[in-house]
Design a protein around this motif. Structure first.
Motif, PDB file in Angstrom:
ATOM      1  N   ARG A  17       0.836  -1.212   0.000  1.00 43.99           N
ATOM      2  CA  ARG A  17       0.000   0.000   0.000  1.00 43.99           C
ATOM      3  C   ARG A  17       0.869   1.260   0.000  1.00 43.99           C
ATOM      4  NH1 ARG A  17      -4.367  -2.314   4.394  1.00 43.99           N
ATOM      5  NH2 ARG A  17      -5.718  -3.371   2.881  1.00 43.99           N
ATOM      6  N   TYR A  21       0.174   0.500  -4.334  1.00 44.83           N
ATOM      7  CA  TYR A  21      -0.688  -0.548  -4.856  1.00 44.83           C
ATOM      8  C   TYR A  21      -1.990  -0.621  -4.055  1.00 44.83           C
ATOM      9  CZ  TYR A  21       3.403  -1.887  -7.461  1.00 44.83           C
ATOM     10  OH  TYR A  21       4.484  -1.857  -8.296  1.00 44.83           O
ATOM     11  N   SER A  22      -3.072  -0.848  -4.754  1.00 47.45           N
ATOM     12  CA  SER A  22      -4.371  -1.039  -4.115  1.00 47.45           C
ATOM     13  C   SER A  22      -4.449  -2.495  -3.657  1.00 47.45           C
ATOM     14  CB  SER A  22      -5.484  -0.734  -5.126  1.00 47.45           C
ATOM     15  OG  SER A  22      -6.732  -1.037  -4.564  1.00 47.45           O
ATOM     16  N   VAL A  23      -4.580  -2.687  -2.352  1.00 47.43           N
ATOM     17  CA  VAL A  23      -4.585  -4.037  -1.787  1.00 47.43           C
ATOM     18  C   VAL A  23      -5.833  -4.225  -0.938  1.00 47.43           C
ATOM     19  CG1 VAL A  23      -3.353  -5.731  -0.385  1.00 47.43           C
ATOM     20  CG2 VAL A  23      -2.053  -4.037  -1.713  1.00 47.43           C
TER      21      VAL A  23
END
Length: 115
Positions: A17, A21-23
């Motif tokens: 994150r 990044y979208s997690v």
């Protein structure tokens, strides 16, 4: 987007994150979800399943599930920092190659198998 299985260490999720990044975390939002439900969730919208669970290899190779993307992490806990470096470099340089593939990531070795 990445869908982190329940077994993914929170420090890895936090680092992903922090790197932008979208997690989505199964542990945080979908606790105790079955593997089958995780597979379904990963399809819409399409997400890469990040896991340490060997069962996803069985789903792909023994049961013939092909319309998913899996990154399977293999490492010792003491090697978390080194693995994270490898994982971040993989995502930075080869993200498109991970779609529709079963990828095994170790500290020093990456294997991408298109499905």
């Amino acid at each position: 987007m990445i869908l982190a299985d329940e077994n993914i260490d929170h420090s890895i999720i936090a680092a992903l994150r922090a790197a932008g990044y979208s997690v989505a975390s199964v542990y945080e939002s979908y606790r105790s979800m079955s593997d089958e439900a995780i597979i379904q969730l990963s399809r819409n919208p399409p997400r890469i399943i990040l896991t340490e669970d060997k069962d996803f290899g069985e789903w792909v190779f023994a049961h013939g599930i092909r319309d998913i993307s899996v990154v399977f992490l293999r490492y010792h806990f003491r090697d978390t920092a080194a693995l994270l470096t490898t994982l971040l470099e993989l995502l930075r340089t080869r993200l498109p190659d991970l779609t529709g593939a079963f990828t095994t990531v170790g500290v020093y070795k990456i294997r991408i198998r298109p499905l």
